[in-house]
Design a protein around this motif. Structure first.
Motif, PDB file in Angstrom:
ATOM      1  N   ILE A 122       0.880  -1.167   0.000  1.00  0.00           N
ATOM      2  CA  ILE A 122       0.000   0.000   0.000  1.00  0.00           C
ATOM      3  C   ILE A 122       0.919   1.219   0.000  1.00  0.00           C
ATOM      4  O   ILE A 122       1.760   1.377   0.895  1.00  0.00           O
ATOM      5  N   VAL A 123       0.779   2.089  -0.995  1.00  0.00           N
ATOM      6  CA  VAL A 123       1.622   3.277  -1.095  1.00  0.00           C
ATOM      7  C   VAL A 123       0.860   4.464  -0.517  1.00  0.00           C
ATOM      8  O   VAL A 123      -0.188   4.854  -1.036  1.00  0.00           O
ATOM      9  N   ARG A 124       1.386   5.015   0.572  1.00  0.00           N
ATOM     10  CA  ARG A 124       0.789   6.221   1.169  1.00  0.00           C
ATOM     11  C   ARG A 124       1.447   7.416   0.484  1.00  0.00           C
ATOM     12  O   ARG A 124       2.529   7.843   0.830  1.00  0.00           O
ATOM     13  N   MET A 125       0.738   7.960  -0.519  1.00  0.00           N
ATOM     14  CA  MET A 125       1.348   8.835  -1.510  1.00  0.00           C
ATOM     15  C   MET A 125       1.427  10.297  -1.092  1.00  0.00           C
ATOM     16  O   MET A 125       1.975  11.109  -1.835  1.00  0.00           O
ATOM     17  N   GLY A 126       0.876  10.661   0.057  1.00  0.00           N
ATOM     18  CA  GLY A 126       0.873  12.068   0.407  1.00  0.00           C
ATOM     19  C   GLY A 126      -0.112  12.814  -0.484  1.00  0.00           C
ATOM     20  O   GLY A 126      -1.152  12.259  -0.837  1.00  0.00           O
ATOM     21  N   PRO A 127       0.203  14.050  -0.862  1.00  0.00           N
ATOM     22  CA  PRO A 127       1.476  14.751  -0.762  1.00  0.00           C
ATOM     23  C   PRO A 127       1.944  15.040   0.677  1.00  0.00           C
ATOM     24  O   PRO A 127       3.144  15.113   0.919  1.00  0.00           O
ATOM     25  N   TRP A 128       1.003  15.243   1.580  1.00  0.00           N
ATOM     26  CA  TRP A 128       1.360  15.438   2.988  1.00  0.00           C
ATOM     27  C   TRP A 128       1.233  14.084   3.660  1.00  0.00           C
ATOM     28  O   TRP A 128       0.219  13.403   3.508  1.00  0.00           O
ATOM     29  N   HIS A 155      -2.211  26.131  -8.054  1.00  0.00           N
ATOM     30  CA  HIS A 155      -0.749  26.052  -8.027  1.00  0.00           C
ATOM     31  C   HIS A 155      -0.295  24.854  -7.203  1.00  0.00           C
ATOM     32  O   HIS A 155       0.623  24.124  -7.596  1.00  0.00           O
ATOM     33  N   TYR A 156      -0.944  24.636  -6.058  1.00  0.00           N
ATOM     34  CA  TYR A 156      -0.587  23.471  -5.231  1.00  0.00           C
ATOM     35  C   TYR A 156      -0.878  22.176  -5.978  1.00  0.00           C
ATOM     36  O   TYR A 156      -0.063  21.238  -5.966  1.00  0.00           O
ATOM     37  N   LEU A 157      -2.028  22.092  -6.642  1.00  0.00           N
ATOM     38  CA  LEU A 157      -2.368  20.875  -7.377  1.00  0.00           C
ATOM     39  C   LEU A 157      -1.367  20.612  -8.500  1.00  0.00           C
ATOM     40  O   LEU A 157      -1.052  19.456  -8.800  1.00  0.00           O
ATOM     41  N   GLU A 158      -0.856  21.669  -9.108  1.00  0.00           N
ATOM     42  CA  GLU A 158       0.145  21.492 -10.163  1.00  0.00           C
ATOM     43  C   GLU A 158       1.402  20.829  -9.606  1.00  0.00           C
ATOM     44  O   GLU A 158       1.970  19.912 -10.210  1.00  0.00           O
ATOM     45  N   LEU A 159       1.837  21.282  -8.421  1.00  0.00           N
ATOM     46  CA  LEU A 159       3.019  20.698  -7.804  1.00  0.00           C
ATOM     47  C   LEU A 159       2.751  19.279  -7.310  1.00  0.00           C
ATOM     48  O   LEU A 159       3.608  18.398  -7.422  1.00  0.00           O
ATOM     49  N   ALA A 160       1.556  19.056  -6.761  1.00  0.00           N
ATOM     50  CA  ALA A 160       1.188  17.718  -6.313  1.00  0.00           C
ATOM     51  C   ALA A 160       1.110  16.754  -7.492  1.00  0.00           C
ATOM     52  O   ALA A 160       1.523  15.595  -7.400  1.00  0.00           O
ATOM     53  N   ARG A 161       0.593  17.245  -8.613  1.00  0.00           N
ATOM     54  CA  ARG A 161       0.520  16.408  -9.812  1.00  0.00           C
ATOM     55  C   ARG A 161       1.918  16.001 -10.270  1.00  0.00           C
ATOM     56  O   ARG A 161       2.142  14.857 -10.673  1.00  0.00           O
ATOM     57  N   LEU A 163       4.574  15.604  -8.349  1.00  0.00           N
ATOM     58  CA  LEU A 163       5.028  14.561  -7.424  1.00  0.00           C
ATOM     59  C   LEU A 163       4.361  13.235  -7.754  1.00  0.00           C
ATOM     60  O   LEU A 163       5.028  12.188  -7.819  1.00  0.00           O
ATOM     61  N   TYR A 164       3.051  13.244  -7.950  1.00  0.00           N
ATOM     62  CA  TYR A 164       2.331  12.009  -8.251  1.00  0.00           C
ATOM     63  C   TYR A 164       2.828  11.385  -9.546  1.00  0.00           C
ATOM     64  O   TYR A 164       2.950  10.154  -9.649  1.00  0.00           O
ATOM     65  N   ALA A 165       3.092  12.220 -10.550  1.00  0.00           N
ATOM     66  CA  ALA A 165       3.566  11.676 -11.833  1.00  0.00           C
ATOM     67  C   ALA A 165       4.885  10.932 -11.655  1.00  0.00           C
ATOM     68  O   ALA A 165       5.081   9.838 -12.198  1.00  0.00           O
ATOM     69  N   GLU A 166       5.781  11.523 -10.880  1.00  0.00           N
ATOM     70  CA  GLU A 166       7.067  10.878 -10.632  1.00  0.00           C
ATOM     71  C   GLU A 166       6.889   9.590  -9.822  1.00  0.00           C
ATOM     72  O   GLU A 166       7.532   8.571 -10.100  1.00  0.00           O
ATOM     73  N   THR A 167       6.029   9.642  -8.818  1.00  0.00           N
ATOM     74  CA  THR A 167       5.802   8.459  -7.976  1.00  0.00           C
ATOM     75  C   THR A 167       5.176   7.333  -8.785  1.00  0.00           C
ATOM     76  O   THR A 167       5.609   6.172  -8.704  1.00  0.00           O
ATOM     77  N   ILE A 168       4.184   7.673  -9.574  1.00  0.00           N
ATOM     78  CA  ILE A 168       3.480   6.657 -10.358  1.00  0.00           C
ATOM     79  C   ILE A 168       4.391   6.055 -11.418  1.00  0.00           C
ATOM     80  O   ILE A 168       4.306   4.851 -11.726  1.00  0.00           O
ATOM     81  N   ILE A 204      -6.475  12.743  -9.885  1.00  0.00           N
ATOM     82  CA  ILE A 204      -5.174  13.052 -10.487  1.00  0.00           C
ATOM     83  C   ILE A 204      -4.358  11.774 -10.653  1.00  0.00           C
ATOM     84  O   ILE A 204      -3.755  11.538 -11.714  1.00  0.00           O
ATOM     85  N   ALA A 205      -4.318  10.951  -9.618  1.00  0.00           N
ATOM     86  CA  ALA A 205      -3.532   9.716  -9.687  1.00  0.00           C
ATOM     87  C   ALA A 205      -4.026   8.807 -10.801  1.00  0.00           C
ATOM     88  O   ALA A 205      -3.225   8.211 -11.545  1.00  0.00           O
ATOM     89  N   GLU A 206      -5.337   8.693 -10.945  1.00  0.00           N
ATOM     90  CA  GLU A 206      -5.882   7.844 -12.015  1.00  0.00           C
ATOM     91  C   GLU A 206      -5.602   8.451 -13.383  1.00  0.00           C
ATOM     92  O   GLU A 206      -5.280   7.728 -14.337  1.00  0.00           O
ATOM     93  N   ASP A 207      -5.715   9.779 -13.494  1.00  0.00           N
ATOM     94  CA  ASP A 207      -5.410  10.430 -14.767  1.00  0.00           C
ATOM     95  C   ASP A 207      -3.964  10.191 -15.182  1.00  0.00           C
ATOM     96  O   ASP A 207      -3.654  10.136 -16.375  1.00  0.00           O
TER      97      ASP A 207
END
Length: 800
Positions: A122-128, A155-161, A163-168, A204-207
């Motif tokens: 189970i990946v606890r992806m944050g961002p926080w 702006h926050y969602l852009e940065l979170a996206r 991070l998620y893109a790199e993690t995924i 976002i993660a699914e996208d």
């Protein structure tokens, strides 16, 4: 027979539960998927079969990469089938746009290795994420942008996206649908009032291409969780986040009782108040069951961290009893935080722990994140690793049945004299849960003349058949109408089901006795009893009492099956592994797990280790030690004795009373003005520990264990701080393995500050009565040896 009489007989109606709701949750996988995971209103399913996950939190980025296999191996041996792990943003993007996935930050390698060892992820992806990480895991540069974080701010969602893109990308090819181990993802952590943001994070993660069957969010504290996420709950027996005036958190006692209430408004309440301004009263959120969702957890306290101002002393028994209480309350997913401790990372801004300097209410150690977890910061195996394994072996055997059972809770108010009990049943069979355990500061009374009557759809079972006394400080789960064979049913037992295995003679069912509770087995019908038991036919059943004390050779022989009844000490040494092509039981005092090559791996500080295996393999060999045996092939077990070179314990100092010339004055800080940890060690006592070079080498791991009293301490090699410790009644373990050469050349220095009662630091009453000052009772070097044992046909060819 027991001559105790009873005046009251609690009666429980155990009816068949209604079928679960299906298809109403935006979770799970489509029909026809391979090994399909589905989430119903009452349990999880896998490949059409109810699934009872057992998950432990292990932070890959806080453990040396070369120790991952060992820690994950112990986790699998402890009965986990899943690990959860935080992705700390600060570790992976310390500077904007510069991502790092190397070394022990390699999420992909960690998840792959977990899968190879039979563990899902189970990946606890944050961002926080928090996890006592600096700014909750946010990088400093993000904090400095002063954005409305953890919201749908563009702006926050852009940065979170990003991070998620790199993690995924790290997880590509590793998801469950792709045949990999990643079965779930958690969105953010402890976010209470932004359900639209939690929902957006999943979108976002699914996208970005992440498709997993289980999407979760933490549900405690009255959190508003969107319908697209499964809320998971917590339960801790104490909390470092409480005030120094709190002797025991008022809600903690609740977790030692049986209750279908899932929420806990106190976990993280100080952080919620300090950072978010959210204060919840006891009636703000209705604490009630939700019939649409299964009762699932992700943070059952596997131990407890310490803060400077408040330092709990959670015990192994606290952890195990709380966990069993949650099963008795209806949990269908056991998730522990932490299961393995670790060490805080050091980043561009220094150590990455949360502190008053980052706006956190609590100062925690700068390096140690041991958490008194079942697996310690340096791989130490704690007693609750064994206590929990007993439960997990049972869940591996019976979890699919237990998950479908409904829960009936009776008794168990806050009256310490009242019997606390629960029954889980499917209407035809089940388990009765009883407890007289509560954490040491609020112990419960023993229960005399205990007996319950459980009414199933077609019969009534009274357990025990005659009343028995239940001593204080125990928790049990006794089977009711358990099928031993196709023809033979165990009506009841006053011992706990652990596992079962087969040898050349057939099936063996393993039960565990409870100290102070006489073992009684009741089998339906008139049955021939041989071996270590004597049977008496009473009211159409055979009531069996043991002729011998419980132990590894206490076997009751029944038609078509044998029942092995272990004592508690033996049950704590019991493992179940696939070895040499079949399932076998292992008894060993040293911690063991199975390596990727199928070898049995033991870790020990003892010069000799005995290992017993049932059924015995044809051979057991090792290249790491001398081995003799089997000592005997009579009975069930084959036993080998292993002489272990390099293992041992050497005392290097003791009986010291160092003086700190100028300890700093107490200070307070943070948003709740709590006591701050000292940062100035210039007036500390400085103790040089002389360690002979020969005891530092020749072992897999070298630990320095210090039995001491004081306030706080740190260990240095030269100017480099390698460990720190807030004294709270436990020994301080320092891993010298990677520092052996420098310790040999430069020595080791302890900087110690004295205990001063007037400072007001809270420690457990069990250790509170110590004199002011510093004492070092002993300092020992523990040389931990690793021994790999190969069984059967592999014994002659496999390497260590």
């Amino acid at each position: 027979m027991n001559d105790i009489t009873t005046t009251a007989l609690p009666r429980v109606r155990a009816t068949a539960p209604p079928p679960p709701r299906r298809g109403h949750l935006k979770l799970g996988e489509p029909a026809g998927a391979t090994d399909r995971i589905e989430v119903t209103s009452r349990w999880l399913e896998r490949a059409g079969r109810p699934w009872f996950p057992i998950t432990g939190e292990i932070h890959y980025s806080r453990i040396p990469r070369d120790r991952w296999a060992e820690v994950l191996g112990h986790a699998r041996a402890g009965g986990l089938d899943t690990v959860a792990t935080y992705v700390f943003w600060q570790a992976h993007e310390p500077e904007p746009g510069q991502f790092h996935w190397d070394g022990n930050r390699d999420l992909r390698a960690f998840a792959t290795l977990a899968g190879e060892l039979g563990l899902d992820v189970i990946v606890r992806m944050g961002p926080w994420g928090h996890g006592e990480a600096r700014y909750g895991g946010f990088p400093d540069w993000l904090v400095e942008l002063d954005l409305p974080t953890r919201t749908n701010d563009p702006h926050y969602l852009e940065l979170a996206r990003r991070l998620y893109a790199e993690t995924i990308a790290q997880l590509a090819g590793l998801t469950h649908a792709e045949g990999g181990p990643v079965v779930g993802a958690q969105m953010d952590n402890e976010l209470y009032d932004q359900p639209q943001h939690l929902a957006m994070l999943r979108t976002i993660a699914e996208d970005l291409g992440l498709h997993v069957p289980i999407w979760t969010a933490t549900g405690w504290g009255g959190a508003q969780v969107p319908e697209t996420l499964l809320p998971l709950y917590s339960a801790y027996s104490d909390g470092f986040w409480e005030e120094t005036t709190t002797e025991w958190p008022p809600f903690a006692a609740f977790h030692f009782r049986y209750s279908e209430v899932r929420d806990d408004l106190t976990v993280g309440a100080d952080l919620r108040e300090a950072l978010d301004g959210i204060v919840l009263g006891s009636t703000t959120v209705p604490l009630k069951d939700d019939d649409a969702l299964p009762f699932a957890t992700c943070e059952l306290g596997g131990g407890m961290h310490v803060a400077y101002h408040r330092r709990p002393l959670v015990t192994a028994e606290d952890v195990a009893s709380l966990a069993l209480a949650k099963i008795g309350s209806g949990s269908i997913w056991q998730g522990y935080y932490m299961y393995a401790g670790g060490t805080q990372r050091v980043g561009p801004h220094g150590t990455e722990q949360e502190s008053h300097a980052t706006g956190y209410p609590n100062d925690v150690p700068t390096l140690s994140y041991d958490f008194y977890a079942p697996i310690g910061e340096h791989g130490q195996i704690r007693p609750h690793h064994h206590l929990l394994r007993r439960q997990h072996l049972w869940l591996a055997l019976e979890g699919s049945q237990l998950a479908t059972m409904s829960t009936t809770v009776g008794g168990g108010s806050d009256d310490p004299a009242e019997l606390r009990w629960s029954v889980r049943s499917d209407g035809a069979r089940g388990y009765v849960f009883l407890t007289t355990y509560q954490a040491g500061r609020r112990p419960l009374e023993p229960q005399d003349a205990v007996q319950l009557s459980v009414e199933f759809d077609d019969a009534t079972v009274t357990v025990p058949s005659r009343p028995t006394n239940l001593p204080a400080g125990v928790s049990v789960a006794w089977p009711l109408r358990y099928q031993l064979t196709g023809e033979l049913r165990l009506r009841s037992a006053t011992a706990q089901l652990i596992t079962r295995v087969a040898d050349e003679r057939g099936e063996i069912v393993v039960l565990g006795a409870t100290d102070g509770v006489p073992v009684e087995l009741v089998v339906d019908g008139e049955v021939d009893v041989r071996g270590a038991g004597t049977g008496q036919v009473i009211d159409g059943a055979t009531v069996i009492e043991l002729d011998d004390p419980p132990g590894p050779r206490t076997v009751v022989e029944l038609p078509g099956v044998r029942v092995l009844v272990l004592d508690e000490d033996s049950a704590d040494q019991l493992y179940r592994f696939e070895i040499d092509g079949r399932q076998r039981l292992v008894l060993c005092e040293a911690p063991v797990h199975v390596g990727r090559g199928g070898e049995i791996v033991a870790y020990t500080t003892s010069a000799s280790v005995d290992i017993s295996i049932l059924p015995p393999p044809s051979a057991l060999t090792t290249r790491d030690a001398e081995i003799t045996g089997p000592a005997s092939r009579s009975g069930l077990w084959g036993t080998w004795s292993v002489t272990v070179p390099g293992a041992g314990v050497t005392t290097v100092a003791g009986d010291l009373r160092p003086e700190a010339p100028a300890p700093p004055a107490p200070a307070t800080g943070g948003p709740m003005n709590r006591l701050s940890a000292p940062r100035d060690y210039s007036g500390a006592a400085s103790v040089t520990v002389d360690i002979p070079a020969e005891v530092l080498h020749g072992a897999d791991r070298t630990l320095l264990r210090i039995d001491w009293t004081g306030d706080v301490g740190r260990a240095r090699v030269g100017s480099h701080v390698i460990s720190d410790h807030f004294w709270h009644g436990r020994t301080w373990d320092i891993d010298l393995t990677d520092w052996r050469e420098r310790v040999t050349d430069e020595g080791l220095t302890l900087d110690l500050l004295p205990w001063r009662r007037e400072t007001g630091v809270w420690v457990d009453p069990a250790v509170r009565d110590i004199p002011d000052g510093i004492t070092i009772s002993t300092a020992e070097i523990l040389r931990v040896a690793r021994v790999a044992l190969c069984a059967g046909d592999a014994a002659s060819t496999a390497s260590s």
